[in-house]
Design an enzyme around this catalytic site. Structure first.
Site, mmCIF file in Angstrom:
data_model
loop_
_atom_site.group_PDB
_atom_site.id
_atom_site.type_symbol
_atom_site.label_atom_id
_atom_site.label_comp_id
_atom_site.label_asym_id
_atom_site.label_seq_id
_atom_site.Cartn_x
_atom_site.Cartn_y
_atom_site.Cartn_z
ATOM 1 N N ASN A 15 0.939 -1.183 0.036
ATOM 2 C CA ASN A 15 0.196 0.090 -0.084
ATOM 3 C C ASN A 15 0.867 1.287 0.089
ATOM 4 O OD1 ASN A 15 -2.064 1.999 0.429
ATOM 5 N ND2 ASN A 15 -2.662 1.496 2.567
ATOM 6 N N LYS A 17 0.167 4.348 -0.423
ATOM 7 C CA LYS A 17 -0.841 5.566 -0.149
ATOM 8 C C LYS A 17 -0.555 6.580 -0.845
ATOM 9 C CE LYS A 17 -0.583 3.394 4.603
ATOM 10 N NZ LYS A 17 -0.374 3.575 6.036
ATOM 11 N N HIS A 93 -10.035 0.925 4.492
ATOM 12 C CA HIS A 93 -8.851 1.118 5.130
ATOM 13 C C HIS A 93 -9.020 2.172 6.189
ATOM 14 C CE1 HIS A 93 -4.599 2.514 5.897
ATOM 15 N NE2 HIS A 93 -4.252 1.449 5.426
ATOM 16 N N GLU A 95 -7.476 4.551 7.287
ATOM 17 C CA GLU A 95 -7.199 6.150 6.959
ATOM 18 C C GLU A 95 -8.403 6.656 6.193
ATOM 19 O OE1 GLU A 95 -3.384 5.510 5.010
ATOM 20 O OE2 GLU A 95 -2.344 5.101 7.237
ATOM 21 N N GLU A 167 -6.168 -5.196 10.427
ATOM 22 C CA GLU A 167 -5.076 -3.947 10.636
ATOM 23 C C GLU A 167 -5.486 -3.147 11.735
ATOM 24 O OE1 GLU A 167 -2.692 -2.751 6.683
ATOM 25 O OE2 GLU A 167 -4.641 -1.596 6.789
ATOM 26 N N GLY A 173 1.470 2.303 10.810
ATOM 27 C CA GLY A 173 2.446 3.554 10.650
ATOM 28 C C GLY A 173 3.137 3.861 11.943
ATOM 29 N N SER A 209 2.628 -2.145 10.621
ATOM 30 C CA SER A 209 4.094 -2.100 10.691
ATOM 31 C C SER A 209 4.636 -3.376 10.710
ATOM 32 C CB SER A 209 4.344 -1.519 12.491
ATOM 33 O OG SER A 209 3.804 -0.475 12.461
ATOM 34 N N GLY A 230 2.658 -1.054 4.500
ATOM 35 C CA GLY A 230 2.535 -0.050 4.203
ATOM 36 C C GLY A 230 4.104 0.562 3.832
HETATM 37 P P1 PGA Z 1 2.249 0.360 7.771
HETATM 38 O O1 PGA Z 1 0.742 0.724 7.011
HETATM 39 O O2 PGA Z 1 2.893 -0.845 7.241
HETATM 40 O O3 PGA Z 1 3.048 1.612 7.197
HETATM 41 O O4 PGA Z 1 1.812 0.266 9.284
HETATM 42 C C1 PGA Z 1 0.033 -0.520 6.735
HETATM 43 C C2 PGA Z 1 -1.263 -0.063 6.175
HETATM 44 O O5 PGA Z 1 -1.429 1.031 6.181
HETATM 45 O O6 PGA Z 1 -1.858 -0.761 5.188
#
Ligand code: PGA
Length: 249
Positions: A15, A17, A93, A95, A167, A173, A209, A230
């Site tokens: 992803n 983003k 997601h 976000e 998630e 993140g 993460s 991510g």
């Molecule tokens: P991250 O994001 O690996 O940076 O924690 C995962 C995601 O948002 O799908």
């Protein structure tokens, strides 16, 4: 008899983003290319979908509206993603839920629209830190899952496939991943909530993460069928190690 976990091909999703493709994404030894041993799917910004597809990568949209078209400034629809050649789409997601106030009801409509137009949705679910600390993670995820009319998809004239990404919001993140054992327990709980016809065939992947250092620990668990990555997916070398971990299982 073949054990069901062996039938669930690993799914490793990147992803990106709102970031541009990382340098080297199109190199001859790019880790983002499809592989015979696992499904590798890239979720770039909408602007980058075309050039990744031209480079023969498997691409998905980071989100899409259920309506096929309309006066929705700034959005694209599931039908448009499909028309552009995307194979997958992320739905729900965290976000999108947070910054765009997407509700469970809207996400249910997106998943249905995605399936109806032949996309493979990856439905994202996960609890907040508060819910996690209060021991309410499974209940929170159950509520998000039950908002999606999973059983009704069997009535559609075409066969469908859908994956689920667990998630935990507090892990996205932050550099603080869930413990792989806890992810396994949550994935089992999610699986038990799926319609029985698709319970064993649905892939449930973990995100939050994930790095090259912890990927193998997650993938070693029988109900962790892949990873949604991510930050680490924007670093080709790290992503390559994550893919390698999936291929070794
Ligand atoms: P991250 O994001 O690996 O940076 O924690 C995962 C995601 O948002 O799908």
């Amino acid at each position: 008899m073949l054990h069901f976990t062996a039938m669930r091909r690993k799914l490793i999703a990147a992803n990106w983003k709102m970031y541009s493709p990382p340098e080297g994404w199109d190199a001859a030894d790019s880790p983002y290319k499809p592989d015979v041993g696992a499904d590798i799917v890239i979720f770039p910004s909408f602007l980058d979908v075309r050039r990744l597809m031209d480079a023969k990568l498997v691409v998905g949209g980071q989100g899409g509206r259920a309506e096929p078209h309309g006066a929705f400034t700034g959005d694209v629809s599931m039908a448009m993603l499909k028309g552009a050649g995307c194979q997958y789409v992320l739905c729900g997601h965290s976000e999108r839920r947070k910054y765009y106030k997407e509700t469970d009801a809207a996400i249910a409509e997106q998943v249905t629209a995605a399936i109806e137009c032949g996309l493979h949705p990856i439905l994202c679910v996960g609890e907040t830190k508060k819910e996690h600390d209060a021991g309410k993670a499974k209940a929170a995820v159950k509520k998000q899952l039950q908002a999606i009319p999973l059983s009704s998809y069997f009535l559609l004239p075409t066969s469908y496939s859908l994956s689920i990404a667990y998630e935990p919001i507090w892990a996205i993140g932050t550099g603080v991943n869930a413990l792989p054992d806890d992810a396994q327990a949550m994935h089992m709980s999610i699986r038990s909530l799926l319609p029985k016809e698709s319970r064993e065939s649905t892939r449930i992947i973990y995100g939050g993460s994930v790095t090259d250092l912890n990927a193998a620990d997650f993938l070693a668990h029988p109900d962790v069928d892949g990873l949604l990555v991510g930050g680490a997916s924007l670093e080709p070398k790290r992503f390559q190690s994550i893919v390698a971990a999936a291929l070794e299982i």
